[in-house]
Motif scaffolding. Structure first.
Motif, mmCIF file in Angstrom:
data_model
loop_
_atom_site.group_PDB
_atom_site.id
_atom_site.type_symbol
_atom_site.label_atom_id
_atom_site.label_comp_id
_atom_site.label_asym_id
_atom_site.label_seq_id
_atom_site.Cartn_x
_atom_site.Cartn_y
_atom_site.Cartn_z
ATOM 1 N N LEU A 62 0.842 -1.201 0.000
ATOM 2 C CA LEU A 62 0.000 0.000 0.000
ATOM 3 C C LEU A 62 0.869 1.240 0.000
ATOM 4 C CD1 LEU A 62 -2.656 1.664 0.670
ATOM 5 C CD2 LEU A 62 -2.159 1.155 3.077
ATOM 6 N N CYS A 63 0.498 2.196 -0.851
ATOM 7 C CA CYS A 63 1.191 3.487 -0.866
ATOM 8 C C CYS A 63 0.429 4.453 0.033
ATOM 9 C CB CYS A 63 1.282 4.041 -2.283
ATOM 10 S SG CYS A 63 2.071 5.680 -2.321
ATOM 11 N N GLU A 64 1.097 4.949 1.053
ATOM 12 C CA GLU A 64 0.452 5.870 1.980
ATOM 13 C C GLU A 64 0.306 7.274 1.394
ATOM 14 O OE1 GLU A 64 1.246 4.481 6.442
ATOM 15 O OE2 GLU A 64 3.108 5.007 5.407
ATOM 16 N N VAL A 65 0.961 7.522 0.257
ATOM 17 C CA VAL A 65 0.860 8.842 -0.370
ATOM 18 C C VAL A 65 -0.311 8.915 -1.343
ATOM 19 C CG1 VAL A 65 2.020 10.490 -1.904
ATOM 20 C CG2 VAL A 65 3.299 9.360 -0.048
ATOM 21 N N CYS A 66 -0.381 7.937 -2.275
ATOM 22 C CA CYS A 66 -1.425 8.024 -3.313
ATOM 23 C C CYS A 66 -2.532 6.986 -3.112
ATOM 24 C CB CYS A 66 -0.817 7.891 -4.708
ATOM 25 S SG CYS A 66 -0.301 6.223 -5.146
ATOM 26 N N GLY A 67 -2.372 6.065 -2.174
ATOM 27 C CA GLY A 67 -3.429 5.093 -1.900
ATOM 28 C C GLY A 67 -3.404 3.866 -2.793
ATOM 29 N N PRO A 75 9.527 0.920 -4.060
ATOM 30 C CA PRO A 75 8.882 2.192 -4.413
ATOM 31 C C PRO A 75 7.507 1.987 -5.022
ATOM 32 C CG PRO A 75 10.539 1.627 -6.042
ATOM 33 C CD PRO A 75 10.618 0.561 -4.984
ATOM 34 N N CYS A 76 6.685 3.039 -4.982
ATOM 35 C CA CYS A 76 5.340 2.983 -5.554
ATOM 36 C C CYS A 76 5.416 3.113 -7.066
ATOM 37 C CB CYS A 76 4.475 4.097 -4.963
ATOM 38 S SG CYS A 76 2.819 4.179 -5.687
ATOM 39 N N GLY A 77 4.810 2.151 -7.768
ATOM 40 C CA GLY A 77 4.805 2.200 -9.220
ATOM 41 C C GLY A 77 3.892 3.281 -9.768
ATOM 42 N N ALA A 78 2.977 3.782 -8.945
ATOM 43 C CA ALA A 78 2.012 4.778 -9.416
ATOM 44 C C ALA A 78 2.525 6.195 -9.240
ATOM 45 C CB ALA A 78 0.682 4.599 -8.673
ATOM 46 N N CYS A 79 3.083 6.516 -8.073
ATOM 47 C CA CYS A 79 3.477 7.907 -7.822
ATOM 48 C C CYS A 79 4.967 8.079 -7.538
ATOM 49 C CB CYS A 79 2.661 8.499 -6.666
ATOM 50 S SG CYS A 79 3.199 7.946 -5.027
ATOM 51 N N GLY A 80 5.689 6.968 -7.385
ATOM 52 C CA GLY A 80 7.131 7.070 -7.195
ATOM 53 C C GLY A 80 7.591 7.220 -5.758
#
Ligand code: ZN
Length: 246
Positions: free
Chosen positions: A121-126, A142-147
């Motif tokens: 889970l990305c705590e920045v972009c969800g 790292p988050c694949g959606a927002c980096g």
């Protein structure tokens, strides 16, 4: 009863006890320490904020261990139960406290109220992503959606709200039978579900190695190891495999 024996509406709640026979180690037993840490010390948002490297290592070990385990006879019996109930025109809701993926691999749809180890889970972009590949205990993902450089395990930590509570409540209201398997019976809100089903007058079934603390005289208690007891328990709940109306 004139209805087909399998036309029932089941809610099945599972806890750690169903995965023990697959070799999942409980972190809550007498030796339930991890490198000297209590679970409460590594499974909190505060621990993640204070010492993410240690928390990440703990979860990466657990994520990595999933590859070496398989669903057991209890998981398979619940997958078969879902198919039987569907054929009979009933409904089957599986709610699990477990963060392993054994129910999913056995073939069930699951309301994973405490999340899933294989999801990050990305705590920045969800964003939530299934990840089985990044298992290095010393490298964040790292988050694949927002980096953002540090995904967390998509599991519910102490102090966080369990998932799917509304859907679970709706399923309990409409169920004919509530079946608790391998739960300690003391962790809320799961422990309260059994009490709620009783108060609604549903048939309640409890399976665990030992009688849980919140066992009630109204519960149909079936002690033993989940892998040995659950297949027969499901037959009992559904009224017997060979007693179809025909
Ligand atoms: Zn993100």
């Amino acid at each position: 009863m004139t209805a087909n024996a399998t036309q029932r509406h089941l809610v099945v709640l599972t806890g750690a006890g169903i995965s023990v026979d697959s070799g999942i180690r409980s972190y809550r037993g007498a030796d339930g320490l991890w490198e000297g840490h209590r679970l409460e010390e590594v499974a909190t948002p505060e621990a993640w904020a204070r010492d993410p490297a240690t928390v990440w290592r703990f979860y990466q070990e657990r994520r990595g261990a999933l590859a070496g385990i398989e669903p057991n006879a209890a998981h398979r019996a619940l997958a078969e139960a879902e198919r039987r109930v569907a054929r009979g025109g009933g409904s089957f809701t599986l709610v699990s406290q477990n963060v392993d993926d054994l129910h999913q691999r056995a073939g069930n749809d699951v309301l994973a109220m405490h999340g899933q180890l294989l999801e990050l889970l990305c705590e920045v972009c969800g964003a939530v992503a299934v990840d089985r590949e990044h298992l290095d205990p010393h490298a964040f993902v790292p988050c694949g959606a927002c980096g953002f450089d540090r995904l967390r395990p998509n599991v519910v930590w102490f102090g966080e709200l369990p998932h799917h509570l509304d859907a679970i409540e709706r399923a309990i209201v409409r169920c004919t039978d509530f079946v608790a398997i391998g739960t300690s019976g003391v962790v809320y809100p799961a422990a309260g579900m059994l009490a709620a089903a009783r108060e609604l007058g549903r048939r309640t079934w409890v399976q665990s190695l030992d009688a849980p603390e919140n066992l009630d005289p109204a519960d149909r208690f079936r002690p033993g190891r989940a892998a040995e007891v659950v297949p027969g328990l499901i037959d009992e709940v559904l009224g017997g495999r060979s007693k179809g109306v025909g």
